[in-house]
Design a protein around this motif. Sequence first.
Motif, short mmCIF file in Angstrom:
data_model
loop_
_atom_site.label_atom_id
_atom_site.label_comp_id
_atom_site.label_asym_id
_atom_site.label_seq_id
_atom_site.Cartn_x
_atom_site.Cartn_y
_atom_site.Cartn_z
N HIS A 1 -26.20 43.01 15.91
CA HIS A 1 -26.17 44.44 16.27
C HIS A 1 -26.38 44.63 17.77
CE1 HIS A 1 -30.55 44.72 16.70
NE2 HIS A 1 -30.73 44.28 15.46
N VAL B 1 -18.32 44.73 8.65
CA VAL B 1 -18.77 45.44 9.85
C VAL B 1 -19.26 46.82 9.42
CG1 VAL B 1 -17.92 46.54 11.96
CG2 VAL B 1 -17.24 44.20 11.42
N LEU C 1 -18.58 44.91 20.43
CA LEU C 1 -17.31 45.56 20.14
C LEU C 1 -16.14 44.59 20.30
CD1 LEU C 1 -17.81 49.09 21.71
CD2 LEU C 1 -17.53 48.54 19.29
N ALA D 1 -13.36 52.09 12.77
CA ALA D 1 -13.63 51.02 13.72
C ALA D 1 -12.36 50.22 13.95
CB ALA D 1 -14.74 50.11 13.20
N TRP E 1 -23.33 49.87 16.01
CA TRP E 1 -22.35 48.92 15.46
C TRP E 1 -23.10 47.70 14.94
CZ3 TRP E 1 -17.71 50.98 15.08
CH2 TRP E 1 -17.30 51.92 16.03
N ILE F 1 -16.23 42.52 17.18
CA ILE F 1 -15.76 43.27 16.01
C ILE F 1 -14.24 43.36 15.99
CG2 ILE F 1 -15.67 45.63 15.07
CD1 ILE F 1 -18.70 45.82 15.73
N ARG F 2 -13.63 43.54 17.15
CA ARG F 2 -12.16 43.58 17.22
C ARG F 2 -11.54 42.22 16.93
NH1 ARG F 2 -13.17 47.59 21.38
NH2 ARG F 2 -13.57 45.92 22.89
N THR G 1 -11.19 47.19 13.78
CA THR G 1 -11.54 45.89 13.20
C THR G 1 -10.67 45.60 12.00
OG1 THR G 1 -13.36 44.55 12.30
CG2 THR G 1 -13.32 46.88 11.69
N VAL H 1 -22.57 43.74 12.46
CA VAL H 1 -21.82 42.80 11.62
C VAL H 1 -22.78 42.27 10.56
CG1 VAL H 1 -20.52 40.64 11.54
CG2 VAL H 1 -20.32 42.15 13.54
N TYR I 1 -14.99 47.64 6.60
CA TYR I 1 -15.82 48.51 7.44
C TYR I 1 -16.60 49.50 6.59
CZ TYR I 1 -17.21 51.96 10.93
OH TYR I 1 -17.93 52.83 11.73
#
Length: 239
Positions: free
Chosen positions: A186, A106, A207, A113, A165, A210-211, A115, A167, A119
């Motif tokens: 994105h 990410v 988001l 972040a 943000w 990503i979490r 995640t 990936v 990162y």
Amino acid sequence: MRCIVTLLAISVCAIANAADPLASSQQCLVVTTNSWKSDAGTMSIFHRNAHASPWLVQTRSAIAVRVGRKGLAWGRGVMNTASHSGPIKREGDDKAPAGVFPLRGVFGQALRADTRMPYLRLTPNIVGVDDPSSRYYNQLIDKSKINDPDWKHAEKMFGVDVYKWGVLVDHNLPPTPGAGSCIFLHVWKSPATSTSGCTAMAEKHLLDLIRWLDPSQAPMLVQLPRSEYKTFRAKWNLP
């Protein structure tokens, strides 16, 4: 298996082709579009409790996404798709890659972040090298650490709204010059704006993703026109 490690210490690997490309995965994103030429689609999120368990839907409804402004084309992922009918992904063709791809890290413009994924914090020195003649092709590079840059052009990452943000999608690794570079999930510019080859969505959904992503679950992206998804779903054991 051959790995490429960028100067930013994010490891990106191409994995071998297999009859079951999701055999080691417990997290899977499925993006489908109406046709090869469609620039809009939906993303469904799946998980499973063990490698041999059935796939379960993670989200109640599909998430709207935008893909390449000229649709999709077969990319270089974990499956050898060179012999399949349909367009082939090329650098600058404004098509997002179709196939099956690992998700490895990410990036973002925040200091930290929420995640579990590796990162990368973007800085003004980080660029995405999209010059096929460069030895850094298809990598995110800190240009301040390169004494002899050999690229004629590279994409700015820092301060770009859609890269707030993102990936990293393992496409075209190890890099084949001209087969496409710097493919991400994105933030979209707007619900009506497609991309140059990435897959974009609303910031909230990104988001949440990503979490949720967990490197121990070997997360994967499956991205196909719906007709191809129906063709390969059983053959590739897709969700």
